[in-house]
Structure formats: C-alpha cells, structure tokens
Enzyme design. Sequence first.
Site, short mmCIF file in Angstrom:
data_model
loop_
_atom_site.label_atom_id
_atom_site.label_comp_id
_atom_site.label_asym_id
_atom_site.label_seq_id
_atom_site.Cartn_x
_atom_site.Cartn_y
_atom_site.Cartn_z
N HIS A 122 43.56 31.58 41.40
CA HIS A 122 44.31 32.59 42.13
C HIS A 122 43.79 32.74 43.56
CE1 HIS A 122 40.74 34.82 40.80
NE2 HIS A 122 41.00 35.70 41.75
N ASP A 124 43.23 35.82 46.21
CA ASP A 124 43.07 37.26 46.05
C ASP A 124 44.23 38.05 46.64
OD1 ASP A 124 40.71 37.31 44.62
OD2 ASP A 124 39.42 37.46 46.39
N HIS A 282 40.56 30.40 43.86
CA HIS A 282 39.29 30.32 43.15
C HIS A 282 39.48 30.73 41.69
CE1 HIS A 282 39.54 34.36 44.94
NE2 HIS A 282 38.83 34.79 43.91
N ARG A 297 31.64 42.25 45.80
CA ARG A 297 32.53 41.56 46.74
C ARG A 297 33.02 42.50 47.83
NH1 ARG A 297 37.84 40.02 44.07
NH2 ARG A 297 38.48 42.07 44.83
#
Length: 306
Positions: A122, A124, A282, A297
């Site tokens: 995917h 983000d 990723h 993150r």
Amino acid sequence: MPQTIPTAKDDAPALVRPSVLRTSLTAQPLTCTIGAELFGVNLGDAARDDDLFAEIRNLLLRHKVLFVRDQDITRAEHVAFASRFGPLEDHPVLGSDPDNPGLVRIYKDLDSKPEHYENALHCDATWRECPPMGAVLRCVEGPEVGGDTIWVNMAEAYRKLPEQIKTQIADLRARHSIEATFGACMPMERRHQLKAQYPDPEHPVVRTHPETGEKILFVNAFTTHLVNYHTPQNVRFGQDYAPGASHLLNYLISQAAVPEYQVRWRWRKNSFAIWDNRSTQHYAVQDYWPAVRKMERAGIVGDRTF
C-alpha cells in the site's frame, strides 16, 4: 558531491556508487532499483543543519527510501527531523502521541487486536485528497527475527509496463477509500461518519512526481475502482466493464509484488526508514508473533495529485 536526481527524461537511472557528500554522510545502495543505507549521519543533527538535511532530501529523491541505524535520538528530534520535509499529520484511526503531535505509535504485542492493514502492499493514506508526501519511521522495539518491511519503486513499476498498457491507462482515474479498509470493521454509523470525514478521493492511475517529474503507477490496496473506464473506446459489451475493468485494476495493483522493484529492510532498535510516499508502496511483514514490534511514524502532509 550530491548525486544526480532522475527526472522524467531519465528512462532507467544507472546504479549509483556509494557517495561521499559534504559531510561524513555516505549512501550505500541496497538494490539496483530502490533503497540506500546511510552512514555517518545523526538525524538529530540533520533536523538542525540545513545543508545536511538538503543532502538527505536529494538522496531520498534518488533512492526513494533511505535507511539508517543506531539513531539514539529523542521523540522530539524525530518529529523535528520529519518536520523539515513539511507539516506532520495525524491519523484518524491510530491517533498520535499526546506529547509529540504527528508522531503515530504503531505498537503490536500479544494483546493487540488482529488486523491486516500493514501487511498489504500500500501507499499511505491515498484515501486523502492530498496523500502524504512521505514518512519517517523508527523501530522502538522489534523481534529478534521477522518483522521486516518491504518497499517498492512504483516509478520503476510504471516504466516496465508494456507500452499498450501505458497507453490504455494514461488518462484513467480511480477511487481510493478509507471506508472500505479501516472503516470496514466499524459499526455502520461510525463507518459512514468516517466516509463523511474522508470522502473517497479520485486520483490519477498514473501520477506525476511533483519534484522529479517521474511517472508513477498510483494504485494500491486502498484503490476500489476505476471511475472513467466505461467509455465507447473501452467497452463493446457490458462484460468489457464488469469484470474487465476490475481485471485491469487488479493487474496494475499486482505490479507492486514484483521482487525486482523491491527492497527489504531488517529492523533493529533505533533503526529508521525515510520514504517518499509519492513514488513507493510498502508492506510490513507480520511474521514475528509472539514477539513484540513497536514502531513510531511521523507522516508528512502532501500535495494534491496530478
């Protein structure tokens, strides 16, 4: 000297040798396609040093994802470094650290509910009108084995498509949905509220990178359907559209699974990954149970796609 950044005219960038830049910073490519590991740099220093940060940003545009180990920096320095790329954003489902806005905690332990959002290829938050520019991810605690993350060069995925497919998808657009992913397991009322907050945006199937000019295949696990496929040029009979359009979309999404476009990173405590969300996808491999995996993150606000 800084490395040359590929543009739309660069059909197949050559392998870059490890570079020695203005400081002691060096970059070692991990594959011929994507990813480089940085040495001789502290990200806390990069948050305060304009020239050092500029070198890292140039390397990011070249390699699309950068990795660096042994970064014993504070959460505030993590946020400060990521903020050099642009404003940070919260996540509507995961939330963010109360003391460090924009820092999302992604903690997995034995009490974590099973979910399957990270272990899909995917890009983000493409369910936003303006998907994130990128992210800076830190491993706070990781398993002894397993828990790697894979990144994919979606500019390379586009470059290697057959020419007839490139022609077919040049003007296509697609919907992306948070309701169909994060919202799917929610009660209907909450799911509808989430969709009202984040209506399914429409993005080009092939987006243009705003800095390098590269063409990027921009469909992923959040993509639900093509919105302008049903035209006389594409549809002779109804079956050309259903399931024809979904077959094409699935073919395009599957390109991210090609190993030649990928790099895989083994995490250790205080390892960081910095990636360009505009040109990559990723996949966080969930093969580490019953170990614990704690990540933090900082996602960076992006621009409208074109």
